[in-house]
Design an enzyme around this catalytic site. Sequence first.
Site, short mmCIF file in Angstrom:
data_model
loop_
_atom_site.label_atom_id
_atom_site.label_comp_id
_atom_site.label_asym_id
_atom_site.label_seq_id
_atom_site.Cartn_x
_atom_site.Cartn_y
_atom_site.Cartn_z
N LYS A 200 0.82 -1.22 0.00
CA LYS A 200 0.00 0.00 0.00
C LYS A 200 0.86 1.27 0.00
O LYS A 200 0.62 2.19 -0.77
CB LYS A 200 -0.91 0.07 1.25
N ARG B 66 -9.41 1.55 8.75
CA ARG B 66 -9.02 0.18 9.07
C ARG B 66 -10.12 -0.55 9.84
O ARG B 66 -9.93 -1.72 10.16
CB ARG B 66 -7.77 0.21 9.93
N ARG C 19 11.60 -5.88 4.78
CA ARG C 19 11.29 -4.48 4.46
C ARG C 19 12.19 -3.52 5.26
O ARG C 19 12.46 -3.72 6.43
CB ARG C 19 9.83 -4.21 4.82
N ARG D 54 11.34 -1.69 10.95
CA ARG D 54 10.32 -1.31 11.92
C ARG D 54 10.17 -2.39 12.99
O ARG D 54 10.18 -3.58 12.68
CB ARG D 54 8.97 -1.13 11.21
N ARG E 51 -0.58 -8.52 13.39
CA ARG E 51 -1.10 -7.47 12.50
C ARG E 51 -1.96 -8.09 11.39
O ARG E 51 -2.98 -7.52 11.02
CB ARG E 51 0.07 -6.68 11.88
P1 AMP Z 1 0.99 0.88 8.98
O1 AMP Z 1 2.18 1.73 8.83
O2 AMP Z 1 -0.18 1.32 8.15
O3 AMP Z 1 1.30 -0.59 8.80
O4 AMP Z 1 0.51 1.06 10.50
C1 AMP Z 1 1.33 0.69 11.58
C2 AMP Z 1 0.53 0.61 12.86
O5 AMP Z 1 -0.04 1.91 13.15
C3 AMP Z 1 -0.66 -0.32 12.84
O6 AMP Z 1 -0.29 -1.66 13.10
C4 AMP Z 1 -1.52 0.27 13.95
O7 AMP Z 1 -1.00 -0.05 15.23
C5 AMP Z 1 -1.32 1.75 13.74
N1 AMP Z 1 -2.31 2.28 12.79
C6 AMP Z 1 -2.06 2.79 11.55
N2 AMP Z 1 -3.20 3.16 10.94
C7 AMP Z 1 -4.20 2.88 11.82
C8 AMP Z 1 -5.61 3.02 11.77
N3 AMP Z 1 -6.24 3.51 10.69
N4 AMP Z 1 -6.32 2.63 12.86
C9 AMP Z 1 -5.72 2.15 13.96
N5 AMP Z 1 -4.40 1.96 14.05
C10 AMP Z 1 -3.63 2.33 13.00
#
Ligand code: AMP
Length: 220
Positions: free
Chosen positions: A15, A90, A129, A162, A173
Site C-alpha cells: 500500500k 481500518r 522491508r 520497523r 497485524r
Molecule cells: P501501517 O504503517 O499502516 O502498517 O501502520 C502501523 C501501525 O499503526 C498499525 O499496526 C496500527 O497499530 C497503527 N495504525 C495505523 N493506521 C491505523 C488506523 N487507521 N487505525 C488504527 N491503528 C492504525
Amino acid sequence: MPIYIVILGAPGAGKGTQAEILSENMNLPHVSSGDIFRENIKNETELGKHADSYMNRGELVPDDVTIALIRDRLSRPDCKNGAILDGFPRTPGQAEALDKMLAEFDGKVDLVPFILVKDEYLIERLSSRWTCKDQGHIFNDKFNPPKEEGICDFDGSELYQRDDDKPETVKNRIAVYLEQTSPLIEHYRSTGVLKDINGARKIENVAKELVLALQFMEEL
Ligand code: AMP
C-alpha cells in the site's frame, strides 16, 4: 471537487509503495496514518506515547484518536484537492467516520484499489522491508533494494527495520487485519468503488494496473 483514493490491502501488500507512486502521479498528498503515528513516536509527543503501546503489539490504535488525527490531516490546505489515503480506514467505524468527514469537505471516497497478496507472502515481504528514517520511504531486500545498502535513495537518510515488522508482531497485524479491516472490502465492493489489483507482481506492473483503475474511476 476533491478526489479521495483509499488504498486497501493487508500489511505488506504494498500500500505504502503504491500510494507514494500514485501521490506523485496525481499530485495529491500521500496520507498514511501509520507514518503520522511513527512521526509522533519519533518526536515523543503525547499522541506518540499513546499510539506506541498499541503499535508495538500490532494492535490498532483506538478509533477516536485515529479519526481525529486523520480529520486534522485532511483539513490542512495541501489536501484541498483530495488525498491518497494509506492505512485509513481500518475499521468499519473509521470508514463511517471518513464518509461523514469527506461529505463536509464536499467529497467522497472515489476509488478503493484493493491490493491483494496471498497471506503466505506477507510475512516474507514484511521481514525483508526497510523504512527510511526521515520520510518513511520503503525498500525491500528482495523486491526493491536501495541503490546503496542502508541508505534511502530519495533523501539519503538511514534505513531501519520497523519494530512491528518482527515476525511475532506481523502475525498479529495480519490477524487484526483479517478480523477488523477485511470487512471493508465487501463494504466498498457493495458501494461500487472497489477495484481489485493483483499485488503479487513487480512494483511497476502493480502501478500500471493502478493507472488503469483510475480510468475505471472516471467511468464511475
Ligand atoms: P501501517 O504503517 O499502516 O502498517 O501502520 C502501523 C501501525 O499503526 C498499525 O499496526 C496500527 O497499530 C497503527 N495504525 C495505523 N493506521 C491505523 C488506523 N487507521 N487505525 C488504527 N491503528 C492504525
